[in-house]
Design a protein around this motif. Structure first.
Motif, PDB file in Angstrom:
ATOM      1  N   ARG A   1      12.569  12.705  -2.360  1.00 24.56           N
ATOM      2  CA  ARG A   1      13.956  12.435  -2.751  1.00 24.56           C
ATOM      3  C   ARG A   1      14.083  11.110  -3.484  1.00 24.56           C
ATOM      4  O   ARG A   1      15.005  10.929  -4.298  1.00 24.56           O
ATOM      5  N   ASP A   2      13.161  10.189  -3.215  1.00 22.57           N
ATOM      6  CA  ASP A   2      13.215   8.874  -3.856  1.00 22.57           C
ATOM      7  C   ASP A   2      12.299   8.771  -5.062  1.00 22.57           C
ATOM      8  O   ASP A   2      12.133   7.692  -5.627  1.00 22.57           O
TER       9      ASP A   2
ATOM     10  N   ASN B   1      17.293  15.306 -11.627  1.00 24.12           N
ATOM     11  CA  ASN B   1      18.340  15.754 -10.700  1.00 24.12           C
ATOM     12  C   ASN B   1      19.626  16.147 -11.428  1.00 24.12           C
ATOM     13  O   ASN B   1      20.351  17.027 -10.969  1.00 24.12           O
TER      14      ASN B   1
ATOM     15  N   SER C   1      19.331  15.702  -5.115  1.00 22.89           N
ATOM     16  CA  SER C   1      18.618  14.532  -4.602  1.00 22.89           C
ATOM     17  C   SER C   1      18.311  14.634  -3.115  1.00 22.89           C
ATOM     18  O   SER C   1      17.575  13.813  -2.578  1.00 22.89           O
ATOM     19  N   MET C   2      18.856  15.615  -2.427  1.00 20.74           N
ATOM     20  CA  MET C   2      18.620  15.771  -0.996  1.00 20.74           C
ATOM     21  C   MET C   2      17.365  16.579  -0.695  1.00 20.74           C
ATOM     22  O   MET C   2      17.007  16.747   0.466  1.00 20.74           O
ATOM     23  N   TYR C   3      16.697  17.061  -1.726  1.00 22.29           N
ATOM     24  CA  TYR C   3      15.565  17.956  -1.529  1.00 22.29           C
ATOM     25  C   TYR C   3      14.250  17.337  -1.970  1.00 22.29           C
ATOM     26  O   TYR C   3      14.179  16.664  -2.993  1.00 22.29           O
ATOM     27  N   CYS C   4      13.187  17.612  -1.196  1.00 20.44           N
ATOM     28  CA  CYS C   4      11.832  17.397  -1.685  1.00 20.44           C
ATOM     29  C   CYS C   4      11.433  18.659  -2.439  1.00 20.44           C
ATOM     30  O   CYS C   4      11.752  19.781  -2.006  1.00 20.44           O
TER      31      CYS C   4
ATOM     32  N   CYS D   1      14.053  16.121   3.662  1.00 20.06           N
ATOM     33  CA  CYS D   1      12.653  15.922   3.992  1.00 20.06           C
ATOM     34  C   CYS D   1      12.364  14.440   4.216  1.00 20.06           C
ATOM     35  O   CYS D   1      13.091  13.571   3.758  1.00 20.06           O
TER      36      CYS D   1
ATOM     37  N   SER E   1      15.060  20.757   2.275  1.00 17.77           N
ATOM     38  CA  SER E   1      16.123  19.753   2.308  1.00 17.77           C
ATOM     39  C   SER E   1      15.852  18.702   3.376  1.00 17.77           C
ATOM     40  O   SER E   1      15.129  18.945   4.339  1.00 17.77           O
TER      41      SER E   1
END
Length: 125
Positions: free
Chosen positions: A54-55, A74, A31-34, A102, A100
């Motif tokens: 990430r969202d 994810n 979840s920390m990555y685009c 992003c 990461s």
């Protein structure tokens, strides 16, 4: 580090569909990555196709809007690209990419520091 492995490419006729997958191994939580898809046709620059933040927000190149859908799971560390109504001009090597921590969604290749090896998509008329 980060490892990305694409699959799902192939040869289809115009109007057909393909679903690309990108299996990832992340150093941190997924979840920390685009995550994004890029493509490169012979003799052309690599271009951004779609990105997911990430969202879960998404952005697409104008050339694929309404035909391609990017998504991510994810829990499975997997990125997808559903491609419908494929056209001969979609023929290219498709790459997944990651960056990461992003912020904004971008489709510039220099914004991404992790890349897969690519999967070939060929669309015949």
């Amino acid at each position: 580090q980060v490892q990305l492995v694409e699959s799902g490419g192939g040869s289809v006729q115009a109007g057909g569909s393909l679903r690309l997958s990108c299996a990832a191994t992340f150093r941190y939580f997924a979840s920390m990555y685009c995550l994004a898809w890029f493509r490169q046709a012979p003799g052309k620059e690599r271009e951004g196709v779609a990105v997911i933040g990430r969202d879960g927000r998404t952005a697409y190149a104008d050339s694929v809007k309404g035909r391609f859908t990017i998504s991510r799971d994810n829990a499975k560390n997997t990125l997808y690209l559903q491609m419908n109504n494929l056209k001969p001009e979609d023929t290219a090597m498709y790459y997944c990419a990651a960056v990461s921590l992003c912020g904004e969604l971008v489709l510039t290749q220099y914004s991404y520091n992790y890349w897969g090896q690519g999967t070939q998509v060929t669309v015949s008329s």
